[in-house]
Design a protein around this motif. Sequence first.
Motif, PDB file in Angstrom:
ATOM      1  N   MET A 115       0.860  -1.172   0.000  1.00 20.61           N
ATOM      2  CA  MET A 115       0.000   0.000   0.000  1.00 20.61           C
ATOM      3  C   MET A 115       0.904   1.231   0.000  1.00 20.61           C
ATOM      4  O   MET A 115       2.131   1.115  -0.054  1.00 20.61           O
ATOM      5  CB  MET A 115      -0.958  -0.023   1.187  1.00 20.61           C
ATOM      6  N   SER A 116       0.328   2.416   0.025  1.00 20.77           N
ATOM      7  CA  SER A 116       1.140   3.633   0.048  1.00 20.77           C
ATOM      8  C   SER A 116       0.384   4.701   0.836  1.00 20.77           C
ATOM      9  O   SER A 116      -0.842   4.646   0.944  1.00 20.77           O
ATOM     10  CB  SER A 116       1.446   4.113  -1.379  1.00 20.77           C
ATOM     11  N   VAL A 140      -4.334   6.386   2.868  1.00 21.24           N
ATOM     12  CA  VAL A 140      -3.580   5.179   2.552  1.00 21.24           C
ATOM     13  C   VAL A 140      -4.289   4.495   1.386  1.00 21.24           C
ATOM     14  O   VAL A 140      -5.515   4.339   1.403  1.00 21.24           O
ATOM     15  CB  VAL A 140      -3.531   4.227   3.766  1.00 21.24           C
ATOM     16  N   TYR A 141      -3.522   4.081   0.367  1.00 19.40           N
ATOM     17  CA  TYR A 141      -4.096   3.471  -0.833  1.00 19.40           C
ATOM     18  C   TYR A 141      -3.832   1.974  -0.806  1.00 19.40           C
ATOM     19  O   TYR A 141      -2.678   1.532  -0.825  1.00 19.40           O
ATOM     20  CB  TYR A 141      -3.520   4.143  -2.088  1.00 19.40           C
ATOM     21  N   ILE A 142      -4.916   1.210  -0.758  1.00 19.62           N
ATOM     22  CA  ILE A 142      -4.843  -0.230  -0.502  1.00 19.62           C
ATOM     23  C   ILE A 142      -5.383  -1.004  -1.692  1.00 19.62           C
ATOM     24  O   ILE A 142      -6.457  -0.690  -2.215  1.00 19.62           O
ATOM     25  CB  ILE A 142      -5.688  -0.586   0.752  1.00 19.62           C
ATOM     26  N   HIS A 161      -5.263  -7.194  -7.921  1.00 23.54           N
ATOM     27  CA  HIS A 161      -4.637  -6.091  -8.629  1.00 23.54           C
ATOM     28  C   HIS A 161      -3.254  -5.819  -8.032  1.00 23.54           C
ATOM     29  O   HIS A 161      -2.828  -6.456  -7.083  1.00 23.54           O
ATOM     30  CB  HIS A 161      -5.509  -4.836  -8.525  1.00 23.54           C
ATOM     31  N   GLY A 162      -2.591  -4.823  -8.570  1.00 26.82           N
ATOM     32  CA  GLY A 162      -1.238  -4.525  -8.139  1.00 26.82           C
ATOM     33  C   GLY A 162      -1.180  -3.725  -6.847  1.00 26.82           C
ATOM     34  O   GLY A 162      -2.185  -3.211  -6.356  1.00 26.82           O
ATOM     35  N   GLY A 163       0.032  -3.609  -6.307  1.00 26.07           N
ATOM     36  CA  GLY A 163       0.293  -2.709  -5.191  1.00 26.07           C
ATOM     37  C   GLY A 163       0.162  -1.271  -5.676  1.00 26.07           C
ATOM     38  O   GLY A 163      -0.098  -1.019  -6.854  1.00 26.07           O
ATOM     39  N   THR A 164       0.341  -0.316  -4.755  1.00 26.79           N
ATOM     40  CA  THR A 164       0.124   1.075  -5.137  1.00 26.79           C
ATOM     41  C   THR A 164       1.366   1.931  -4.894  1.00 26.79           C
ATOM     42  O   THR A 164       2.221   1.612  -4.068  1.00 26.79           O
ATOM     43  CB  THR A 164      -1.059   1.705  -4.371  1.00 26.79           C
TER      44      THR A 164
END
Length: 716
Positions: A421-422, A430-432, A504-507
């Motif tokens: 995440m980021s 936080v982007y999950i 899906h992918g990480g961020t």
Amino acid sequence: MLNVRTLALGAAVATALALVGCSKQPGPANVDDARLLAAASDNANWMTTGRTFDEQRFSPLAKVNAGNVKELGLAWSHDFDAVARGQEATPIVVDGVMYVSTAWSKVFALDAKTGKLLWGYDPQVPGETGIDACCDVVNRGVAVYQGKVYVGALDGRLIALNAADGKVVWEQRTFEKGERRTLTHAPRIVKGLVIMGNTGAEYGVRGYVSAYDAATGAQKWRFFTVPGNPAAGPDGAASDEAMKIAAPTWGGEFWKYGGGGTVWNGIAFDPALNLLYFGTGNGTPWNYQQRNGGEQGKDNLFIDSILAVDVDTGAYKWHFQTTPGDEWDYDATNHLILADLKVGGADRKVIMQASKNGFFYVLDRATGEFISGKNFVPVAWTTGLDEKGRPAIPDEARYSVTGKPFNGTPGPGGGNSWHPMSFNPATGLVYISALETGFGFVPKTDDKQSKYTFNIGFDFAKGSLPQVPEIKAGARAGTKGFLLAWDPVNQKEAWRVQHDHPWHGGTLTTAGNLVFQGTPFGEFVAYSADKGEKLWSHSAQTGIMAGAISYEVDGEQFIAVLSGYGGALPMAAGEVVVDRKSKTNVPRMLVYSLGGKATLPQDMAVELPLNPPPATASAAVVEKGFNLYHPYCTNCHGDGAVSASFIPDLRRSPTLASAEEWENIVLKGTRNARGMVNHSEELTRDDVEAIRAYVIKRAHDALAEQKTATGTGGAG
Ligand code: CA
């Protein structure tokens, strides 16, 4: 060819470093403690897997921003020679050189501006190691420090390479040969120590994390996460005091199963507190009753926990357990992010995790105190957390205690998994990469152990997705993914982008008000960080799971991500995700810049036809094959013999028509080198032929479905 570039870089680095006064040695990967401590303001570089010790995965670069991201184009790409398996690595960029790992723990150095290959290194991991990799033969990245590049090889070797040419400087075994562990996570380097854990909680190992001298590879300390056999006495390890807390929380002869609690992903460091943080995995086996010999009320410390230790000594400081007595595979190993937040009017130094059990946790990172926790996906295993963050668990969720199947949400895929995440300090969000998965937990009644399969006390055949169309449709509809922007202070959703498909992918998030994420279909997408508006995308051909990074060379900002699809859920979930991935799988570095004009090679997607031999086996033989396929084959080739990853879909295998060739592979090891090992110690010729009969039946099922769907009724 390498040396010219290296020397030029070395000179540039020396100049740059002389200006900031933090190093004497020019050269590649010239990263030292001072540079790592100042990483947050070293905007051009991405020197550690999480960019900074707090692992925020936030880039302060803003030349690419929400206003101009539509002009982003491919600057360069590089196809790796790696076999097409899952790619999970976050690249590192230092002073114009990119270092990245691929499946089977290979390492490459590339010119970060042009994509020119500087060197490649293959640790030549034996193919049969693949049988001990629960979740694909992945590698999540390298670390760099004082002119060396560090990689954890799948077979247990921690390897230091010369950053200038990729030659081995030292190798250190992190576990004994024959132990069913692997190394997959990016090493972290803190104060001259290389921090490395390992996997294996699905196979019967005792978890630990170790610190090694970055210069020599000598082990400095080891912290076991779960107790060992009490008759053996203390380990003489950094964790000895902590094990006095943990030991009373276990029942039965737990040590016979290993205990689990492996440290396989999330790690962070706070220099001011001198604390190293890591998350631990599930208990071994998953099945609580087996693990604790039927004794009730055991939490099993420190499985599924976030721990803090003194980084110099490995001495225990605090722990927080997310899922006491877990039996749902709720590892607390997901990405850990440190941030300073204002919570309830007070400045708090926090550590955050979007855990596999579906809860977003905010803890005080100095003390481990629970600040808040809230589920970010639906959860069926608990009715909620108390004021200390301890979950209330309803009786029906305890499937190994009741002996009855339990439909668990999240499933073992988690509400989020390793996908990073980021955190964006500007939006406070936080982007999950979130997942919704259901799963039928069915206890196994015996505790027979196998050297080829998961040993988790779960009945793989009974837990297999029923091949009933309406159940299949329900499972498919219930398995989704979404990009979630989460407000950690108020523990609530800010926005989401709903995806039909999971995994899906990480961020990555940037100061340009952007969030980047890849899809299983091979789309790489930019969203606005404040609102989640889709602003740009690129068709990358291949599914993307890894987290992206951003860096700058000669004043130009780049966005980079590694493509390649695989990993746990695509490997095992079969029908639920099979039609929701890209057709192509190329391990490829994709690098973008404003006005980038590069193009990708032609897409060479091919799918083998369904061409099974006639189905002549009796129903009893097919049934036997079903019961053997599911424990032995599912975790790589997919539930119901449907492969959604890039491990061969056996229904389409040309070898399906040849009993002899099939037997050579399964019982004589003709494909050991690819990870498909000889199973002859546990399977007989009749067993293998029954599995083939089951797969032939499944191929005919698929042909029949195709005919129904197309209405042709013709021969396949
Ligand atoms: Ca696990």
